[in-house]
Scaffold this active site. Structure first.
Site, PDB file in Angstrom:
ATOM      1  N   CYS A 115       5.892  -8.923   3.511  1.00  0.00           N
ATOM      2  CA  CYS A 115       5.683  -9.345   2.124  1.00  0.00           C
ATOM      3  C   CYS A 115       6.977  -9.734   1.424  1.00  0.00           C
ATOM      4  O   CYS A 115       6.960 -10.400   0.398  1.00  0.00           O
ATOM      5  CB  CYS A 115       4.973  -8.241   1.353  1.00  0.00           C
ATOM      6  SG  CYS A 115       3.417  -7.806   2.126  1.00  0.00           S
ATOM      7  N   HIS A 244       5.682  -9.434  -5.992  1.00  0.00           N
ATOM      8  CA  HIS A 244       4.765  -9.611  -4.865  1.00  0.00           C
ATOM      9  C   HIS A 244       3.339  -9.292  -5.335  1.00  0.00           C
ATOM     10  O   HIS A 244       3.110  -8.300  -6.023  1.00  0.00           O
ATOM     11  CB  HIS A 244       5.176  -8.679  -3.716  1.00  0.00           C
ATOM     12  CG  HIS A 244       4.156  -8.591  -2.634  1.00  0.00           C
ATOM     13  ND1 HIS A 244       3.571  -9.698  -2.076  1.00  0.00           N
ATOM     14  CD2 HIS A 244       3.611  -7.514  -2.005  1.00  0.00           C
ATOM     15  CE1 HIS A 244       2.711  -9.316  -1.160  1.00  0.00           C
ATOM     16  NE2 HIS A 244       2.705  -7.996  -1.098  1.00  0.00           N
ATOM     17  N   ASN A 274      -3.859 -10.744  -1.493  1.00  0.00           N
ATOM     18  CA  ASN A 274      -2.490 -10.492  -1.037  1.00  0.00           C
ATOM     19  C   ASN A 274      -2.192 -11.424   0.140  1.00  0.00           C
ATOM     20  O   ASN A 274      -2.759 -11.261   1.219  1.00  0.00           O
ATOM     21  CB  ASN A 274      -2.379  -9.019  -0.619  1.00  0.00           C
ATOM     22  CG  ASN A 274      -0.985  -8.640  -0.151  1.00  0.00           C
ATOM     23  OD1 ASN A 274      -0.141  -9.501   0.083  1.00  0.00           O
ATOM     24  ND2 ASN A 274      -0.750  -7.344   0.001  1.00  0.00           N
TER      25      ASN A 274
HETATM   26  O1  UT7 Z   1       1.461  -6.130   0.747  1.00  0.00           O
HETATM   27  C1  UT7 Z   1       2.046  -5.050   1.399  1.00  0.00           C
HETATM   28  C2  UT7 Z   1       2.078  -3.911   0.512  1.00  0.00           C
HETATM   29  N1  UT7 Z   1       0.727  -3.425   0.317  1.00  0.00           N
HETATM   30  C3  UT7 Z   1       0.451  -2.805  -0.796  1.00  0.00           C
HETATM   31  O2  UT7 Z   1       1.294  -2.727  -1.662  1.00  0.00           O
HETATM   32  C4  UT7 Z   1      -0.895  -2.169  -0.939  1.00  0.00           C
HETATM   33  C5  UT7 Z   1      -0.687  -0.783  -1.500  1.00  0.00           C
HETATM   34  N2  UT7 Z   1      -1.892   0.006  -1.656  1.00  0.00           N
HETATM   35  C6  UT7 Z   1      -2.900  -0.292  -2.507  1.00  0.00           C
HETATM   36  O3  UT7 Z   1      -2.890  -1.326  -3.144  1.00  0.00           O
HETATM   37  C7  UT7 Z   1      -3.981   0.732  -2.716  1.00  0.00           C
HETATM   38  O4  UT7 Z   1      -3.579   1.961  -2.143  1.00  0.00           O
HETATM   39  C8  UT7 Z   1      -5.349   0.317  -2.140  1.00  0.00           C
HETATM   40  C9  UT7 Z   1      -5.929  -0.827  -2.951  1.00  0.00           C
HETATM   41  C10 UT7 Z   1      -5.161  -0.126  -0.688  1.00  0.00           C
HETATM   42  C11 UT7 Z   1      -6.329   1.465  -2.189  1.00  0.00           C
HETATM   43  O5  UT7 Z   1      -6.459   1.956  -3.527  1.00  0.00           O
HETATM   44  P1  UT7 Z   1      -6.349   3.513  -3.823  1.00  0.00           P
HETATM   45  O6  UT7 Z   1      -6.622   3.699  -5.248  1.00  0.00           O
HETATM   46  O7  UT7 Z   1      -5.016   3.961  -3.306  1.00  0.00           O
HETATM   47  O8  UT7 Z   1      -7.545   4.104  -2.999  1.00  0.00           O
HETATM   48  P2  UT7 Z   1      -7.520   5.172  -1.811  1.00  0.00           P
HETATM   49  O9  UT7 Z   1      -6.861   4.593  -0.603  1.00  0.00           O
HETATM   50  O10 UT7 Z   1      -6.958   6.458  -2.337  1.00  0.00           O
HETATM   51  O11 UT7 Z   1      -9.038   5.343  -1.536  1.00  0.00           O
HETATM   52  C12 UT7 Z   1      -9.922   5.910  -2.496  1.00  0.00           C
HETATM   53  C13 UT7 Z   1     -11.324   5.907  -1.927  1.00  0.00           C
HETATM   54  C14 UT7 Z   1     -11.407   6.466  -0.509  1.00  0.00           C
HETATM   55  O12 UT7 Z   1     -12.601   7.179  -0.399  1.00  0.00           O
HETATM   56  P3  UT7 Z   1     -12.605   8.790  -0.524  1.00  0.00           P
HETATM   57  O13 UT7 Z   1     -11.716   9.268   0.590  1.00  0.00           O
HETATM   58  O14 UT7 Z   1     -12.050   9.094  -1.879  1.00  0.00           O
HETATM   59  O15 UT7 Z   1     -14.041   9.137  -0.362  1.00  0.00           O
HETATM   60  C15 UT7 Z   1     -11.481   5.232   0.369  1.00  0.00           C
HETATM   61  O16 UT7 Z   1     -12.167   5.479   1.570  1.00  0.00           O
HETATM   62  O17 UT7 Z   1     -11.790   4.544  -1.841  1.00  0.00           O
HETATM   63  C16 UT7 Z   1     -12.292   4.306  -0.512  1.00  0.00           C
HETATM   64  N3  UT7 Z   1     -12.110   2.909  -0.201  1.00  0.00           N
HETATM   65  C17 UT7 Z   1     -13.000   1.985  -0.563  1.00  0.00           C
HETATM   66  N4  UT7 Z   1     -14.164   2.052  -1.235  1.00  0.00           N
HETATM   67  C18 UT7 Z   1     -14.817   0.888  -1.463  1.00  0.00           C
HETATM   68  C19 UT7 Z   1     -11.080   2.311   0.453  1.00  0.00           C
HETATM   69  N5  UT7 Z   1     -11.292   0.994   0.515  1.00  0.00           N
HETATM   70  C20 UT7 Z   1     -12.475   0.750  -0.103  1.00  0.00           C
HETATM   71  C21 UT7 Z   1     -13.217  -0.414  -0.361  1.00  0.00           C
HETATM   72  N6  UT7 Z   1     -14.369  -0.294  -1.053  1.00  0.00           N
HETATM   73  N7  UT7 Z   1     -12.791  -1.649   0.021  1.00  0.00           N
END
Ligand code: UT7
Length: 327
Positions: A115, A244, A274
């Site tokens: 990225c 980014h 992204n």
């Molecule tokens: O470009 C390179 C750099 N990349 C980044 O900067 C990305 C950085 N990370 C993020 O943007 C965020 O961490 C995400 C968007 C990937 C995820 O958001 P989050 O608020 O950190 O969610 P989480 O990973 O803590 O997941 C929360 C819940 C989980 O379920 P449980 O364990 O709470 O039951 C996940 O399984 O959301 C669930 N989940 C989803 N639910 C619906 C994960 N992906 C999805 C989805 N739809 N697509």
């Protein structure tokens, strides 16, 4: 720190996006996700996905051609391609992009910084121009993350999209608009497993989302502060901030940590997702087109991603053309 008076000056911008758009509703039909989850957690509503007949290199060539048109140039002294999703591990895409564009036998190579690829390529190009090793450079950031992510993995599939952005840099002086005034870049290989893609038979991209989220905020904030320090600007003097485009919440959090009014941050991910290394030039084109980026703006670019690698750059936005196309 850029100390020489001779530096790279931005002379033209080009982009290329695949025509295929996949919105959240379409993804929700196949995966256990929803439009509201994706929008609330990321700000993304749709992403562009290249079909099997459109490669990373095809996008790179089209964006590169557009940047050359925008700069009014038919020749350059070097080609730098930033990509973390190469069509093949070997050879590098740079020489193929150069030959497809009819640029002859110029030096051409790839930069792999995920990225942060566009700003890493900018730093390398500014170095080549600053030392006189090259005059005009075409740099292209192109990605096809739809190849890298598991189509069945909702955690990554909803985030990434395909696309390319390119810039032509020419040799100029620090006091010109468009001159690269300062660069901060760094890496931390101890975080290599936080985002990785084994490729080949090894499987798909995997990302420790939450940890990457926190690291992204930390490094984009601290790198921005270091680049501001290098050019002697206060945060209040930054007119346009181009981070980014990974996640709207990350962009907001970084702006907040910097005490930067949110409306100075360009946010262009709603319909492209992204696009990794391509996200900064695509955001620049988006901002140019909708008037949020204006000539004379004091601008900071910042990025963070796999590696871990981060980078920031400062410039004053020039009067340049942007040529965009779809493939
Ligand atoms: O470009 C390179 C750099 N990349 C980044 O900067 C990305 C950085 N990370 C993020 O943007 C965020 O961490 C995400 C968007 C990937 C995820 O958001 P989050 O608020 O950190 O969610 P989480 O990973 O803590 O997941 C929360 C819940 C989980 O379920 P449980 O364990 O709470 O039951 C996940 O399984 O959301 C669930 N989940 C989803 N639910 C619906 C994960 N992906 C999805 C989805 N739809 N697509």
């Amino acid at each position: 720190m850029i100390t020489s008076d001779q530096t790279a000056v931005l002379a033209g911008l080009g982009t290329c996006l695949p025509v295929g758009e996949e919105d959240n509703a379409a993804l929700s039909e196949r995966l256990d996700t929803s439009d509201s989850w994706i929008r609330e957690r990321t700000g993304i509503a749709a992403r562009r996905i290249a079909g099997p007949d459109v490669s990373m290199r095809d996008l790179a060539v089209a964006a590169g051609e557009n940047a050359l048109k925008a700069a009014g140039l038919a020749e350059v002294d070097a080609v730098v391609v930033a990509t973390s999703t190469p069509d093949r591990p070997l050879p590098a895409a740079g020489p193929q992009v150069a030959s497809s564009l009819g640029l002859g036998s110029v030096p051409a190579f790839d930069v792999s910084a995920a990225c942060s690829g566009f700003i890493y390529a900018l730093a390398v190009s500014a170095g080549l121009i600053g030392t006189g090793l090259a005059g005009d450079i075409l740099m292209v950031a192109s990605e096809k993350y739809s190849r890298a992510v598991d189509p069945a993995d909702r955690a990554t599939r909803v985030l990434f999209g395909d696309g390319a952005g390119a810039a032509v840099l020419r040799s100029g002086r620090r006091d010109e608009r468009g001159a690269v005034l300062a660069v901060d870049w760094g890496s931390d290989g101890t975080g290599r497993d936080l985002i990785h893609w084994p490729g080949g038979q090894g499987g798909y991209l995997s990302m420790a989302g939450k940890r990457v989220y926190l690291k992204a905020i930390e490094h984009m904030t601290s790198s921005t502060l270091r680049v501001l320090d290098q050019c002697g600007w206060a945060i209040s003097e930054v007119d346009t901030f181009v981070p980014h485009q990974a996640n709207m919440r990350i962009i907001r959090a970084v702006a907040q940590q910097l005490s930067l009014p949110e409306d100075r941050a360009v946010c262009a991910l709603e319909r492209t997702g992204n696009t990794a290394g391509a996200s900064i030039p695509l955001a620049l084109a988006h901002g140019q087109a909708n008037g949020t980026i204006r000539a004379g703006d004091r601008m900071v670019l910042t990025a963070f991603g796999a590696g871990l690698a981060w980078a920031s750059a400062a410039l004053v936005w020039p009067e340049i053309n942007t040529v965009e196309s779809e493939l």
